[in-house]
Design a protein around this motif. Structure first.
Motif, short mmCIF file in Angstrom:
data_model
loop_
_atom_site.label_atom_id
_atom_site.label_comp_id
_atom_site.label_asym_id
_atom_site.label_seq_id
_atom_site.Cartn_x
_atom_site.Cartn_y
_atom_site.Cartn_z
N TYR A 135 0.59 -1.00 0.03
CA TYR A 135 -0.02 -0.05 0.25
C TYR A 135 0.83 1.45 0.00
CZ TYR A 135 -4.35 -2.65 0.99
OH TYR A 135 -5.35 -3.30 0.99
N PHE A 136 1.94 1.32 0.66
CA PHE A 136 2.81 2.35 0.89
C PHE A 136 4.27 2.08 0.43
CE2 PHE A 136 -0.67 2.66 4.14
CZ PHE A 136 -1.34 3.85 3.76
N VAL A 137 4.83 2.86 -0.39
CA VAL A 137 6.21 2.82 -0.87
C VAL A 137 7.03 4.07 -0.57
CG1 VAL A 137 7.90 2.02 -2.80
CG2 VAL A 137 5.38 0.95 -2.47
N PHE A 138 8.01 3.88 -0.10
CA PHE A 138 9.11 4.94 0.26
C PHE A 138 10.32 4.93 -0.65
CE2 PHE A 138 6.36 4.57 4.01
CZ PHE A 138 6.33 5.99 4.52
N PRO A 139 10.80 6.14 -0.69
CA PRO A 139 12.28 6.02 -1.70
C PRO A 139 13.20 5.20 -1.08
CG PRO A 139 11.58 8.36 -1.22
CD PRO A 139 10.77 7.26 -0.46
N GLY A 140 14.05 4.51 -2.12
CA GLY A 140 15.01 3.59 -1.91
C GLY A 140 16.03 4.16 -0.83
N ASP A 141 16.26 5.47 -0.96
CA ASP A 141 17.22 6.02 -0.07
C ASP A 141 16.75 6.74 1.39
OD1 ASP A 141 16.02 8.10 -1.51
OD2 ASP A 141 17.77 9.06 -1.98
N SER A 142 15.62 6.23 1.74
CA SER A 142 14.98 6.99 2.80
C SER A 142 15.39 6.43 4.13
CB SER A 142 13.30 6.78 2.40
OG SER A 142 12.98 5.31 2.77
N ILE A 143 14.88 6.98 5.10
CA ILE A 143 15.41 6.63 6.51
C ILE A 143 14.93 4.99 6.71
CG2 ILE A 143 15.39 8.92 7.32
CD1 ILE A 143 12.70 8.38 8.53
N LEU A 144 13.68 4.65 5.95
CA LEU A 144 13.42 3.31 6.26
C LEU A 144 14.36 2.18 6.38
CD1 LEU A 144 10.52 4.63 6.18
CD2 LEU A 144 9.47 2.59 4.91
N LYS A 145 15.45 2.65 5.53
CA LYS A 145 16.58 1.41 5.23
C LYS A 145 17.17 1.02 6.50
CE LYS A 145 19.23 1.17 1.68
NZ LYS A 145 20.16 1.42 0.77
N SER A 146 17.10 2.16 7.57
CA SER A 146 17.86 1.86 9.02
C SER A 146 16.77 1.39 9.98
CB SER A 146 18.44 3.21 9.22
OG SER A 146 17.39 4.05 9.57
N ALA A 147 15.53 1.25 9.65
CA ALA A 147 14.46 0.78 10.47
C ALA A 147 14.59 -0.71 10.53
CB ALA A 147 13.01 1.18 9.98
N PRO A 148 14.41 -1.28 11.93
CA PRO A 148 14.26 -2.94 11.93
C PRO A 148 13.14 -3.42 10.93
CG PRO A 148 14.13 -1.87 14.11
CD PRO A 148 13.93 -0.64 13.04
N GLN A 149 13.71 -4.35 10.19
CA GLN A 149 12.96 -4.81 9.02
C GLN A 149 13.05 -6.44 8.80
OE1 GLN A 149 14.92 -3.56 5.21
NE2 GLN A 149 15.55 -1.93 6.82
N THR A 150 12.18 -7.08 8.32
CA THR A 150 12.54 -8.41 7.73
C THR A 150 12.42 -8.16 6.11
OG1 THR A 150 10.01 -9.16 7.92
CG2 THR A 150 11.44 -9.48 9.75
N ILE A 151 12.69 -9.36 5.65
CA ILE A 151 12.57 -9.43 3.98
C ILE A 151 11.35 -10.54 3.59
CG2 ILE A 151 13.84 -9.85 1.99
CD1 ILE A 151 15.02 -7.41 3.69
N PHE A 152 11.11 -9.78 2.57
CA PHE A 152 9.82 -11.05 2.04
C PHE A 152 10.08 -11.37 0.34
CE2 PHE A 152 5.92 -10.87 -0.45
CZ PHE A 152 5.40 -11.82 -0.12
N THR A 153 9.92 -12.60 0.17
CA THR A 153 10.09 -12.99 -1.45
C THR A 153 9.17 -13.99 -1.72
OG1 THR A 153 11.72 -13.57 -3.11
CG2 THR A 153 11.67 -14.66 -0.93
N ALA A 154 9.04 -14.02 -3.04
CA ALA A 154 7.81 -15.09 -3.57
C ALA A 154 8.41 -15.72 -4.70
CB ALA A 154 6.55 -14.65 -3.85
N ILE A 155 8.42 -17.15 -4.86
CA ILE A 155 9.01 -17.72 -5.92
C ILE A 155 7.90 -18.81 -6.60
CG2 ILE A 155 11.34 -17.79 -4.98
CD1 ILE A 155 11.22 -20.62 -4.39
N ARG A 156 7.83 -19.12 -8.06
CA ARG A 156 7.28 -20.07 -8.57
C ARG A 156 8.21 -21.62 -8.92
NH1 ARG A 156 1.95 -21.27 -9.65
NH2 ARG A 156 2.07 -23.02 -11.29
N ILE A 157 7.69 -22.59 -8.26
CA ILE A 157 8.13 -23.89 -8.57
C ILE A 157 7.23 -24.75 -8.62
CG2 ILE A 157 10.29 -23.23 -6.99
CD1 ILE A 157 9.04 -25.11 -4.87
N ASP A 158 7.77 -25.92 -9.02
CA ASP A 158 6.88 -27.05 -9.50
C ASP A 158 6.10 -27.61 -7.99
OD1 ASP A 158 7.13 -27.08 -12.10
OD2 ASP A 158 8.64 -28.62 -11.98
N ALA A 159 4.99 -27.93 -8.02
CA ALA A 159 4.09 -28.41 -6.79
C ALA A 159 5.12 -29.74 -6.20
CB ALA A 159 2.67 -28.71 -7.04
N ALA A 160 5.58 -30.32 -6.88
CA ALA A 160 6.13 -31.46 -6.40
C ALA A 160 7.34 -31.32 -5.53
CB ALA A 160 6.60 -32.51 -7.45
N ASP A 161 7.97 -30.09 -5.81
CA ASP A 161 9.30 -29.58 -5.42
C ASP A 161 9.14 -28.62 -4.10
OD1 ASP A 161 10.51 -30.92 -7.46
OD2 ASP A 161 10.80 -29.13 -8.69
#
Length: 832
Positions: free
Chosen positions: A642-668
């Motif tokens: 919903y909300f996106v800040f610039p890449g060089d903003s102060i948010l870079k120094s805030a406590p954070q986690t990382i999220f990612t998503a991938i596509r793989i075969d269901a069997a794998d």
């Protein structure tokens, strides 16, 4: 003034018209009685012991670790002996079998030794919960054991800890059902938290503090004191009386929707009551004329027929109460394991009283005009053959106003939400008005068409037969069909978008709570390139300095601004995003911190480029100026924010986690999931395709209930068709006799009447389809943000099914007319 023998004869001779009237009264209250009874039974079950439902007197909740002032206030009242507390942590994490060949996303609940203060955690062994759950052990749901192939006594890896399964949980007090969870429950003891190594900075955790207040303490005063110490908008302090559980919120929303359908059915059934009673009294006009010719007064006629209508209404009300109670039990049966454990249908005196009162009011309002117009029946009607149309005087418009007020009152009473209720009222009246305009245009077009086959020409003329409620029938049917068609089309599009046709290139495995220093090694473990999204948890405090009204926002039934938001930072649009406002995502001419907002947020509250938003990030207020507004171009399972800040903003120094998503075969998926979790215990892997399968099952179960209610609206429309045929019985019989005298065969007469029903069915269904296609397209594209498919083949089948249903009902009601011999009818007319 009452004549018992007359009333008895009229009651016995009521026939089919009276039966239709009784059925309309029945339909008017069945759905409302069922919904109210279901709601009362559910509330009684959930609130039977409100303390046990929440496990405490005071409940403190937050998506962030509890603040220092609030913890200090809790410790202070504990030190004074005024209360005691125990912590609870809830979050999702992947657990693994000791063999390492199976893993599963579980709903973890870490509890202190005093949990729960009220209620009881029921275990399969029957042992006390506090004696079983000890450090180094876990208590799991049976579903977890079955899916991992484990049993009691086996070892389970949770995070970095190896724990022993000690028992199986059957029921917990503050979680009456499990369908709102993405995984089976797993209880863990609080002392095991350090060994798990799962609670990291920025992790998605619900922090809960359950507080038991001393017997002589003022509960509200303590809650108020803690609320003053809590961080506004971030920490929520509630008592067992004011807190709403997730299951309560779910059923409140579900019953809200069922109430809409029930009130809608009430309105349509009311129209059916008026139509059926008009048909019944139309058949009695000669009798009434004879009574008046013999000296019967207007008051005598009115009171006796009013008494007769009251008897019919009472019969319909009692049947409606019975069927409503059966439907109430049916709801519990249809929803099955979605219902809270131990809940069941309860027939209360208040539900019965409401049903009886509703039946009385409905009959009075919708039966008033037909009864009132008995005064217009004159003795000379004995000698007249022509039918007279009822004139719309002041009584008509006053009654219409009273019905509108009654309908409005029912909406507000059932929904208990003035704003939404008035919107629904406006939408319903708009739907009926739109249907009326389309119907009028269609009938005018049919009337002006040129030569056509004789049977069709006669059928069209029959639509305008005096007393034939063609307009009200088509309007009622099309309005109710619009609702059913729309529900079907929206459900099909949801099913296609998220379940049946899961996009081939969409990610199906999501990883959350990755720590920033784990990204490089994580990429090597999964063995593929992936885009990583930083996630910073926060809450929105104000817009242009105006604080968010928490109470108002929580009353919204959709998404709202009070919930925690995930912020991220980047300088580019995602492939499925476009700018709808703003020259660029971020601009040089705007000083200070900037933020790009998704248009979904603007729908919650009006915002524009240049407005200022204030967030609380890790307890610190941060203000940013809206630099652009984005929108998504297509339905997708891709991550979005919903909300996106610039890449060089102060948010870079805030406590954070990382999220990612991938596509793989269901069997794998199991292998990748096991590999990731064994290396990074804190990372949670979510198999989206499996989650959507669970969602699909829930969607279909709820749709079954909704269809059971909407079909009652269709029944009301069909009863209006039957009552219209009864109201024009003499005219139809006359037409059939003349057709036969002129040499027509029964097949031709049946074709004329059947074509009349086909026109009504086709006009209603096609009109409903046009309205539903438009409505469902708007819902899909504007509200659900998914691509829309019209499902033309299925839509055609719905139209065809409606035509066949109307044809069948109309033909059954017409058969007695076709069986009457012309000579008998003509002799009766001559004798009159």
């Amino acid at each position: 003034m009452f004549h018992a023998r007359f009333l008895f004869r009229q009651f016995v001779a009521g026939g089919r018209q009276a039966a239709v009237f009784v059925l309309c009264v029945t339909l008017s209250i069945v759905a409302v009685v069922a919904v109210n009874g279901f709601r009362e039974s559910l509330n009684r079950s959930l609130l039977q012991d409100a303390r046990a439902l929440h496990g405490a007197d005071i409940i403190v909740r937050s998506h962030f670790p509890l603040s220092v002032p609030l913890l200090a206030a809790i410790r202070d009242i504990e030190a004074q002996g005024r209360a005691e507390s125990t912590p609870v942590y809830e979050f999702y994490s992947v657990v693994r079998s000791a063999r390492g060949d199976a893993s599963l996303l579980a709903d973890l609940k870490i509890v202190g030794p005093a949990y729960p203060f009220y209620g009881e955690v029921t275990l399969a062994s029957g042992r006390p919960f506090d004696r079983v759950l000890a450090p180094g052990s876990v208590v799991a749901e049976q579903a977890l054991l079955e899916r991992l192939g484990l049993s009691v006594g086996d070892t389970l890896y949770v995070g970095s800890a190896s724990l022993t399964i000690r028992d199986v949980v059957l029921k917990e007090p503050d979680r009456p059902v499990g369908f709102l969870s993405f995984g089976p429950r797993l209880f863990i003891s609080e002392p095991d938290i350090p060994g798990l190594d799962l609670l990291k900075k920025g992790s998605r955790v619900r922090y809960i503090r359950l507080i038991k207040v001393g017997e002589n303490e003022n509960l509200e005063a303590l809650a108020s004191m803690l609320e003053k110490a809590a961080v506004e908008g971030q920490e929520q302090v509630e008592t067992f009386r004011t807190a709403r559980s997730r299951i309560k919120r779910f059923f409140d929303n579900f019953l809200f929707f069922l109430s809409l359908i029930a009130v809608f059915t009430l309105l349509l059934s009311g129209l059916g009551i008026r139509s059926a009673l008009s048909a019944y009294l139309k058949d009695k006009e000669k009798t009434i004329a004879v009574i008046k010719a013999m000296g019967g007064t207007r008051r005598f006629v009115t009171l006796n027929y009013l008494a007769l209508v009251a008897v019919f209404g009472l019969v319909g009300t009692l049947i409606g109460l019975g069927l409503g109670i059966l439907l109430q039990h049916g709801l519990f049966w249809m929803l099955g394991d979605l219902m809270p454990r131990g809940s069941g249908a309860v027939v209360s005196a208040s539900t019965l009283a409401q049903g009886i009162l509703l039946g009385i009011l409905t009959v009075i309002l919708f039966a008033f005009l037909p009864i009132h117009r008995l005064r217009d029946v004159r003795p000379h009607l004995i000698f007249r053959k022509a039918n007279e149309r009822a004139r719309k005087g002041t009584d008509f418009y006053v009654t219409l106003l009273l019905i509108l007020l009654f309908f409005t009152g029912m909406i507000l009473f059932q929904l208990k939400d003035v704003e939404t209720g008035l919107k629904f009222l406006g939408g319903t009246l708009g739907l009926i008005l739109l249907s009326a305009l389309i119907t009028q245009g269609m009938l005018l077009l049919l009337k002006r068409l040129g030569s056509r086959p004789l049977a069709l020409r006669q059928a069209v003329r029959g639509l305008f037969r005096t007393g034939n409620a063609t307009r009200s029938t088509i309007i009622t049917l099309s309005a109710s069909l619009s609702l059913i068609f729309t529900i079907f089309l929206v459900e099909q599009n949801l099913d296609a978008a998220f379940i049946r046709s899961y996009p081939r290139n969409a990610p199906n495995l999501f990883f959350i709570d990755i720590q920033p220093d784990q990204v490089d090694e994580f990429s090597q473990v999964i063995g593929r390139n992936s885009e990583f999204y930083p996630v910073i948890r926060s809450r929105l405090l104000s817009v242009n300095g105006e604080k968010i009204d928490r109470e108002t926002e929580r009353l919204r039934r959709g998404d709202n601004l009070t919930r925690p938001f995930n912020l991220t930072y980047r300088d580019h649009l995602l492939p499925d995003e476009i700018l709808v406002d703003g020259k660029a995502m971020f601009r040089e001419d705007i000083p200070g911190l900037q933020v790009s907002v998704l248009d979904t947020v603007v729908e919650m509250r009006s915002m524009a480029v240049g407005d200022e938003l204030t967030f609380r990030i890790q307890g610190i207020p941060v203000t940013a100026t809206i630099s652009s507004i984005r929108s998504r171009t297509r339905e997708t399972i891709e991550p979005y924010f919903y909300f996106v800040f610039p890449g060089d903003s102060i948010l870079k120094s805030a406590p954070q986690t990382i999220f990612t998503a991938i596509r793989i075969d269901a069997a794998d998926i199991p292998a990748v999931q096991n590999r990731v979790v064994s290396r990074f215990p804190n990372v949670s892997a979510i198999d989206v395709s499996q989650t959507l399968g669970t969602f699909a099952g829930l969607l279909h179960r709820l749709s079954m209930v909704i269809r059971a209610f909407t079909l009652q609206s269709i029944a009301a429309g069909l009863l209006i068709i039957v009552s219209a045929i009864f109201a024009t019985r003499i005219a139809r019989t006359q037409e059939a006799a003349y057709f036969r005298i002129l040499g027509a065969k029964s097949r031709f007469i049946l074709a004329v009447f059947s074509l009349e029903n086909v026109i009504i069915g086709a006009g209603s269904a096609v009109q409903a389809l046009v309205i539903s296609q438009t409505a469902s397209r708007l819902i899909a594209t504007r509200m659900l943000d998914i691509d829309y498919r019209p499902y033309l083949a299925e839509s055609g089948l719905m139209v065809l099914g409606t035509i066949l249903l109307v044809l069948l009902v109309g033909s059954i009601a017409t058969l007695p007319i076709l069986k009457q011999k012309p000579v008998v009818f003509l002799r009766e007319q001559t004798e009159e």
